[in-house]
Design a protein around this motif. Structure first.
Motif, PDB file in Angstrom:
ATOM      1  N   VAL A   3      21.797   4.399  -4.727  1.00  0.00           N
ATOM      2  CA  VAL A   3      21.374   6.160  -5.432  1.00  0.00           C
ATOM      3  C   VAL A   3      19.718   6.207  -4.710  1.00  0.00           C
ATOM      4  N   ASP A   4      20.360   7.374  -3.827  1.00  0.00           N
ATOM      5  CA  ASP A   4      18.954   7.951  -3.410  1.00  0.00           C
ATOM      6  C   ASP A   4      18.524   8.655  -3.627  1.00  0.00           C
ATOM      7  N   GLN A  32       1.098  -1.420  -0.593  1.00  0.00           N
ATOM      8  CA  GLN A  32      -0.400  -0.095  -0.339  1.00  0.00           C
ATOM      9  C   GLN A  32       1.033   1.138   0.382  1.00  0.00           C
ATOM     10  N   LEU A  33       1.881   1.736  -1.359  1.00  0.00           N
ATOM     11  CA  LEU A  33       2.835   2.089  -1.068  1.00  0.00           C
ATOM     12  C   LEU A  33       3.058   3.103  -2.419  1.00  0.00           C
ATOM     13  N   VAL A  61       8.360   3.049  -3.911  1.00  0.00           N
ATOM     14  CA  VAL A  61       9.008   1.558  -4.250  1.00  0.00           C
ATOM     15  C   VAL A  61      10.411   1.342  -5.713  1.00  0.00           C
ATOM     16  N   GLN A  62      10.107   2.575  -5.855  1.00  0.00           N
ATOM     17  CA  GLN A  62      10.817   2.533  -7.153  1.00  0.00           C
ATOM     18  C   GLN A  62      12.043   3.449  -6.165  1.00  0.00           C
ATOM     19  N   GLU A  63      12.285   4.064  -5.439  1.00  0.00           N
ATOM     20  CA  GLU A  63      13.043   4.714  -5.087  1.00  0.00           C
ATOM     21  C   GLU A  63      13.916   4.319  -3.551  1.00  0.00           C
ATOM     22  N   ALA A  64      13.221   3.082  -3.729  1.00  0.00           N
ATOM     23  CA  ALA A  64      13.393   2.216  -2.081  1.00  0.00           C
ATOM     24  C   ALA A  64      14.504   1.377  -3.019  1.00  0.00           C
ATOM     25  N   ASN A  65      14.018   1.250  -4.045  1.00  0.00           N
ATOM     26  CA  ASN A  65      14.574   0.006  -5.390  1.00  0.00           C
ATOM     27  C   ASN A  65      16.134   0.080  -5.610  1.00  0.00           C
TER      28      ASN A  65
END
Length: 90
Positions: free
Chosen positions: A49-50, A32-33, A38-42
């Motif tokens: 890469v942050d 539920q994000l 989720v792409q940023e965490a990936n």
């Protein structure tokens, strides 16, 4: 899209193959994000890469190794991101 073993490995911070977009979408829905979160965490987990956002959320920078930077360098990056927010767009 993912088996129980893969999800268990992922939840423990273990190594798995880099997820593709359909898998990221499924993970976002299951957690539920937003897909962006989720792409940023990936990007952080698999590529180092942050994402650094301006205070108003209008500008972002993708910064390699941001979390490993010294606090002083992190401040410099955030200041740079904020300075780009103030640039007038034509």
């Amino acid at each position: 899209l993912w088996g129980r073993t893969t999800l268990d490995t992922l939840s423990r911070g273990g190594h798995i193959k880099t997820p593709k977009l359909p898998e990221l979408r499924a993970l976002a829905a299951g957690l539920q994000l937003t897909l962006g979160e989720v792409q940023e965490a990936n990007g952080s987990q698999f590529y180092g890469v942050d994402t650094v956002w301006s205070a108003d959320g209008e500008v972002r920078a993708l910064v390699e190794g941001y979390r490993e930077m010294s606090p002083e360098d992190q401040v410099r990056v955030r200041e740079f991101v904020e300075s780009r927010r103030r640039v007038k767009r034509v």
